[in-house]
Design a protein around this motif. Structure first.
Motif, PDB file in Angstrom:
ATOM      1  N   SER A 363       1.152  -1.101   0.174  1.00  0.00           N
ATOM      2  CA  SER A 363       0.103  -0.263   0.310  1.00  0.00           C
ATOM      3  C   SER A 363       0.909   1.359   0.213  1.00  0.00           C
ATOM      4  O   SER A 363       2.500   1.270   0.161  1.00  0.00           O
ATOM      5  CB  SER A 363      -0.866   0.474   0.982  1.00  0.00           C
ATOM      6  N   ILE A 364       0.584   2.647  -0.171  1.00  0.00           N
ATOM      7  CA  ILE A 364       1.278   3.689  -0.211  1.00  0.00           C
ATOM      8  C   ILE A 364       1.270   4.798   1.332  1.00  0.00           C
ATOM      9  O   ILE A 364       2.216   4.596   1.622  1.00  0.00           O
ATOM     10  CB  ILE A 364       0.227   4.865  -0.759  1.00  0.00           C
ATOM     11  N   GLU A 365       0.295   4.189   1.783  1.00  0.00           N
ATOM     12  CA  GLU A 365       0.772   3.776   3.047  1.00  0.00           C
ATOM     13  C   GLU A 365       2.112   3.219   3.593  1.00  0.00           C
ATOM     14  O   GLU A 365       3.049   4.059   4.765  1.00  0.00           O
ATOM     15  CB  GLU A 365      -0.097   3.442   4.559  1.00  0.00           C
ATOM     16  N   HIS A 366       1.826   1.665   3.655  1.00  0.00           N
ATOM     17  CA  HIS A 366       3.530   1.244   3.857  1.00  0.00           C
ATOM     18  C   HIS A 366       4.715   1.475   3.013  1.00  0.00           C
ATOM     19  O   HIS A 366       5.787   2.122   4.026  1.00  0.00           O
ATOM     20  CB  HIS A 366       3.183  -0.094   3.672  1.00  0.00           C
ATOM     21  N   TYR A 367       4.227   2.073   1.874  1.00  0.00           N
ATOM     22  CA  TYR A 367       5.752   2.926   0.950  1.00  0.00           C
ATOM     23  C   TYR A 367       5.713   4.105   2.061  1.00  0.00           C
ATOM     24  O   TYR A 367       7.227   4.760   1.887  1.00  0.00           O
ATOM     25  CB  TYR A 367       5.558   2.422   0.077  1.00  0.00           C
TER      26      TYR A 367
END
Length: 790
Positions: A363-367
């Motif tokens: 996810s972009i959150e994880h990235y």
């Protein structure tokens, strides 16, 4: 008296805690002798005194300067600190490296009573407590790695009111025994770190965090403050609701990290691509993230075989090995850690210079969180993501092994991440837009798109039509890989059996590489002209794609530039080193490493890289000057000032370097800011030197009169020459020597002094030695003459 210890390891490598504080209980930290003398003002009903209500930030800024060595708060820190000091519940979202910790650490020294910090990781708690203790703050933690005696001593110190900040895991805090114990002591507030774990909508939900709702019931006079690096509006609202916060202040910082350079590169030869990045950061710290444990082990072994100091980290390792590897990385005994996402949440290592993703995050959150572990000290750092179309299927298989009911929503996050990888918009803008913020620059100058590392295809419309036509002729029944094979003219048996080699689009893009064609298909998907659907992710055309097939619409397709971005990466890194004497930096780094080993703390707890670079730029000559460098508070000045000053003195003496240089900040912000403003005494000292130089006094005379080192006074003289626009150096350098220096100036094309010094030394007609200080003086006057006649 102690309950059973539950110190297991969760599947993603996070340690858990369920043991309460013993009512008799101290971690491996220094006792009261380590405290810094900070005058604290009692807070009535945890809402602050009248003084704090009228000027809540005044005492906080004094503590910030005294303890941490900074004059100002970063953006949004001040607002967050005011909320905590005034006792108003809050939710604070600041990106990794934005300085969340100071938002609760500073108020803990302002408010009366003890602050309790909730943290999910033992390693994070220990790192933060080590850092606080090194700054002279009385902080402690309690966890299951400690002896009963240590816990009893901590409890005793809490009763005596000697601890300002106590760090606990949520499992330990929520035991009845710990809650009962804490009700017997004054609690100023609770700070909940990694607060996104509270929300089921967050990217790292932890059920144990939900129990923190009880804090408002058990401690009604204590405010509660939630801190996280990543949280959407939905998650922020859920955090406030789950914690039962009362009319909370919600502060959301800028998600952009301008010091990070983002690159999204299709994975080709992963090891070669990873090595290319590491080669740009030799002897610097970095993290390589892999999707699976197997990939972690293989990559770590391959890097070690290439001579890279690297270790693996994942939840499949035994506790002891995992902890040893993490400690080796944090203490700079190893440069590269290769890890799954089990590594990193809350790792407080400030000088990570690069983060490489060998596979696409889910996810972009994880990235945002994982890439954000680079450059926490504000210095230029690089984030490279290597992606492949196969990453989508890898994540789908992993997610299907988890909660089946959540697979589709999780896959939406994966696809959003894939769109970011294959997109052709500024990476910084794409990330902040995803989190609902506007990016206010046309060019970030810090991503592969804006740096021009992706070449635009000359005729993207015609190229797109060829790809879309192939999807139509395959009757929208095949995925990306098969479509690529048809377009590139593969002799795959399945293609021949299906007679797809007879299609008009077969081999239509045969002159292009498979990787290039895959990239173009991914970009058509990310721009909404194609979409994947069904269980097997087959390609089909959207309405926008049908219009594009009729040459209606605009499309952008790119191909990697031949330079691969290496030059830009090195240029960005070079900017952050501007003005730094690398030899001196390395010497100071060695001293820091020795001190850290002696104290058994991470190296950055002594000083961060930003501090060392500033020391190697300005080369302070006294403790007073050294104290003006950002990041050096009173306690660290007392503990480490003399050691570092001696090393600077020795190095500058060996290399005849000037001292007390002014740090110049580039407009790009790549170079860290200038030292803190000089105190009146420092300013008066320099003015005194200027007055003496205006009377024609020599360097030796001024040095003797002011009781300063000759190298320091030489630095004063150069600044005096510049400010007074002196064009004749005869008052300080013999006329014959001036002539020799000016005759040798042509040996230096870039303004460096060493070529001039060497040219003079090689000239056998020159009888007397010429010093670097004399060269600087003559060059300064020569430059003033050129400026005057220009």
């Amino acid at each position: 008296m102690e309950s059973a210890v539950n110190d297991g390891q969760s599947t993603n490598g996070k340690r858990s805690e369920s043991e309460p504080i013993s009512p008799h209980a101290n971690p491996e930290n220094e006792g009261p002798a380590s405290q810094i003398n900070v005058k604290r003002t009692p807070v009535s009903a945890n809402k602050g005194t009248e003084t704090e209500k009228n000027d809540p930030i005044g005492s906080a800024k004094q503590i910030l300067a005294k303890v941490w060595g900074f004059d100002e708060f970063r953006p949004l820190q001040e607002e967050a600190v005011v909320d905590v000091v005034q006792g108003r519940d809050s939710v604070v979202v600041l990106p990794t490296g934005g300085g969340k910790s100071l938002c609760y650490q500073v108020p803990a020294l302002v408010r009366e009573g003890m602050a309790v910090v909730v943290s999910p990781l033992i390693s994070l708690m220990k790192d933060q407590v080590d850092g606080l203790v090194s700054n002279g703050v009385s902080a402690a933690l309690v966890n299951s790695t400690q002896s009963d005696e240590q816990k009893r001593e901590t409890a005793a110190r809490i009763r005596r009111g000697e601890i300002d900040l106590l760090y606990l895991a949520p499992e330990r805090l929520l035991t009845n025994r710990t809650l009962d114990f804490l009700t017997t002591v004054p609690i100023s507030f609770f700070a909940i770190d990694e607060a996104h774990c509270v929300s089921n909508w967050g990217h790292d939900f932890r059920p144990e965090y939900r129990g923190l709702r009880i804090l408002k019931q058990r401690f009604p006079s204590a405010s509660v403050h939630a801190f996280t690096a990543t949280a959407s509006q939905r998650v922020r609202d859920d955090i406030a609701e789950q914690l039962d916060l009362v009319s909370p202040s919600v502060l959301v910082g800028n998600f952009d990290r301008p010091n990070l350079t983002y690159r999204m590169i299709r994975r080709d030869n992963a090891l070669r691509q990873i090595m290319s990045v590491i080669d740009q950061h030799r002897d610097e710290s970095g993290v390589v993230y892999c999707i699976t444990r197997k990939e972690v082990e293989q990559t770590a072994a391959a890097l070690s075989a290439e001579g890279i100091s690297a270790l693996p980290y994942h939840a499949g390792l035994d506790d002891a090995t995992r902890q040893q590897n993490q400690d080796a990385f944090i203490r700079e005994q190893v440069n590269v850690i290769v890890a799954t996402v089990a590594f990193g949440m809350g790792i407080d290592k400030s000088n990570v210079r690069f983060v490489i993703h060998a596979g696409m995050p889910k996810s972009i959150e994880h990235y945002q969180q994982e890439s954000g572990r680079a450059g926490r000290d504000g210095l230029a750092s690089q984030c490279v993501l290597l992606y492949s179309g196969g990453d989508l299927m890898t994540w789908k298989r992993i997610l299907e092994l988890g909660d089946p009911s959540n697979v589709e929503e999780a896959m939406q996050n994966v696809r959003a991440m894939a769109d970011l990888c294959t997109g052709v918009q500024c990476r910084h803008a794409s990330i902040v837009n995803y989190f609902g913020q506007e990016f206010d620059a046309d060019n970030c100058n810090a991503c592969d798109v804006c740096l021009g590392e992706l070449n635009l295809v000359d005729d993207p419309l015609t190229l797109s039509q060829k790809i879309l036509s192939c999807v139509i002729r395959l009757k929208e029944r095949y995925g990306v890989s098969y479509t690529v094979k048809v377009l590139t003219g593969s002799r795959d048996a399945k293609i021949l059996e299906s007679r797809h080699d007879q299609l008009s689009t077969y081999g239509l893009l045969g002159e292009h590489s498979v990787a290039a064609v895959r990239t173009w298909i991914d970009q058509l998907i990310s721009q909404g002209f194609l979409e994947r659907y069904g269980e097997y992710n087959v390609l089909r055309m959207t309405d926008s794609g049908r219009e594009l097939l009729q040459r209606k619409g605009t499309v952008t397709l790119t191909q990697p530039a031949k330079s691969s971005g290496g030059r830009s990466a090195r240029s960005s890194a070079a900017d952050s080193w501007e003005g730094v004497d690398r030899g001196l930096f390395d010497r100071l780094r060695s001293i820091r490493s020795d001190l850290a080993s002696q104290r058994k703390v991470p190296a950055y707890v002594i000083f961060g890289d930003a501090v060392l670079r500033d020391l190697a730029r300005c080369r302070p000559s006294t403790l007073e000057k050294l104290s003006n460098v950002k990041g050096i508070g009173e306690r660290k000045l007392a503990d480490f000032g003399e050691v570092f000053l001696e090393e600077i003195d020795a190095y500058c003496g060996e290399h005849e370097l000037s001292r007390d240089e002014t740090i110049v900040v580039r407009s790009s912000g790549a170079v860290s800011g200038p030292p803190k403003p000089k105190g009146l005494k420092g300013a008066a000292t320099e003015k005194e030197a200027f007055d003496l130089f205006s009377q024609g006094k020599s360097v030796a005379e001024v040095a003797k009169k002011m009781d300063r080192a000759t190298s320091t006074v030489s630095g004063y003289l150069v600044r005096y020459l510049e400010e007074a626009n002196v064009t004749n150096a005869a008052a300080w350098v013999a006329p014959d020597t001036i002539a020799v220096i000016e005759a040798a100036m042509g040996a230096s094309e870039d303004g460096r002094l060493k070529p001039i010094y060497e040219a003079i030394a090689a000239d056998r007609s020159v009888q007397d030695d010429v010093s670097y200080e004399e060269i600087r003086i003559v060059i300064a006057c020569h430059r003033n003459r050129k400026t005057s006649t220009a």
